[in-house]
Design a protein around this motif. Sequence first.
Motif, short mmCIF file in Angstrom:
data_model
loop_
_atom_site.label_atom_id
_atom_site.label_comp_id
_atom_site.label_asym_id
_atom_site.label_seq_id
_atom_site.Cartn_x
_atom_site.Cartn_y
_atom_site.Cartn_z
N PRO A 147 75.96 45.59 38.42
CA PRO A 147 75.09 45.19 37.31
C PRO A 147 75.55 43.90 36.62
O PRO A 147 74.73 43.06 36.25
N GLU A 148 76.85 43.73 36.46
CA GLU A 148 77.37 42.51 35.81
C GLU A 148 77.08 41.28 36.67
O GLU A 148 76.77 40.20 36.15
N GLU A 149 77.17 41.42 37.97
CA GLU A 149 76.86 40.30 38.87
C GLU A 149 75.38 39.96 38.81
O GLU A 149 75.01 38.78 38.81
N LEU A 152 73.76 36.42 37.79
CA LEU A 152 72.80 35.74 38.66
C LEU A 152 71.50 35.46 37.91
O LEU A 152 70.93 34.37 38.02
N GLY A 153 71.04 36.42 37.12
CA GLY A 153 69.83 36.22 36.33
C GLY A 153 69.98 35.06 35.35
O GLY A 153 69.08 34.24 35.20
N LYS A 154 71.13 34.99 34.69
CA LYS A 154 71.38 33.88 33.76
C LYS A 154 71.41 32.54 34.48
O LYS A 154 70.90 31.54 33.97
N MET A 155 71.99 32.53 35.67
CA MET A 155 72.04 31.28 36.44
C MET A 155 70.64 30.84 36.85
O MET A 155 70.31 29.65 36.74
N ILE A 156 69.82 31.79 37.29
CA ILE A 156 68.45 31.45 37.67
C ILE A 156 67.69 30.92 36.46
O ILE A 156 67.00 29.89 36.54
N ASP A 157 67.81 31.61 35.32
CA ASP A 157 67.13 31.16 34.11
C ASP A 157 67.57 29.76 33.69
O ASP A 157 66.75 28.92 33.32
N TYR A 158 68.87 29.51 33.76
CA TYR A 158 69.39 28.19 33.38
C TYR A 158 68.80 27.11 34.29
O TYR A 158 68.34 26.07 33.82
N ILE A 159 68.82 27.37 35.59
CA ILE A 159 68.29 26.38 36.54
C ILE A 159 66.82 26.13 36.26
O ILE A 159 66.37 24.97 36.23
N ARG A 204 61.35 31.41 40.99
CA ARG A 204 60.42 32.19 40.16
C ARG A 204 59.97 33.46 40.88
O ARG A 204 59.67 34.46 40.24
N ALA A 205 59.96 33.44 42.19
CA ALA A 205 59.60 34.64 42.97
C ALA A 205 60.76 35.63 43.02
O ALA A 205 60.55 36.85 43.05
N ILE A 206 61.98 35.13 43.01
CA ILE A 206 63.17 35.99 43.08
C ILE A 206 63.43 36.69 41.76
O ILE A 206 63.84 37.85 41.73
N ARG A 207 63.19 35.99 40.66
CA ARG A 207 63.57 36.50 39.33
C ARG A 207 62.99 37.89 39.04
O ARG A 207 63.71 38.79 38.62
N GLY A 243 66.49 46.16 36.03
CA GLY A 243 65.89 46.30 34.71
C GLY A 243 65.88 44.97 33.98
O GLY A 243 66.42 43.98 34.44
N SER A 244 65.28 44.98 32.84
CA SER A 244 65.13 43.74 32.09
C SER A 244 66.43 43.29 31.43
O SER A 244 66.46 42.26 30.78
N SER A 245 67.53 44.04 31.60
CA SER A 245 68.79 43.62 31.00
C SER A 245 69.30 42.32 31.62
O SER A 245 70.15 41.65 31.06
N THR A 246 68.76 41.97 32.81
CA THR A 246 69.19 40.72 33.43
C THR A 246 68.39 39.53 32.92
O THR A 246 68.69 38.41 33.24
#
Length: 90
Positions: free
Chosen positions: A44-46, A50-57, A72-75, A83-86
């Motif tokens: 979950p932490e990974e 990864l979610g934060k990295m995608i959002d930043y990019i 945008r398709a992967i997110r 879950g939405s915690s990412t």
Amino acid sequence: MIQIDADDGAVRIELPHGETATIEGLLAGAPVERGTARALFLEPEEAETLGKMIDYILEKVRIKPESETALRAIRPKLDGLFGSSTMITS
């Protein structure tokens, strides 16, 4: 690791954390093919990182339109698995 028992045709799959799954009832010698999809096993932490990295990019980095479309398709897939915690909410 994937093992195919030549005697009974069972397919045994061992996952990274020791979990196993067995598919029985296949004919011995039945062909087993690898599809085009691949699995990525994340803690979950990974997934959160990864979610934060995608959002930043997506927010801060100029990338090719096809790369943006792919991210945008992967997110949503990441959110669907963890879950939405990412998802970053700011």
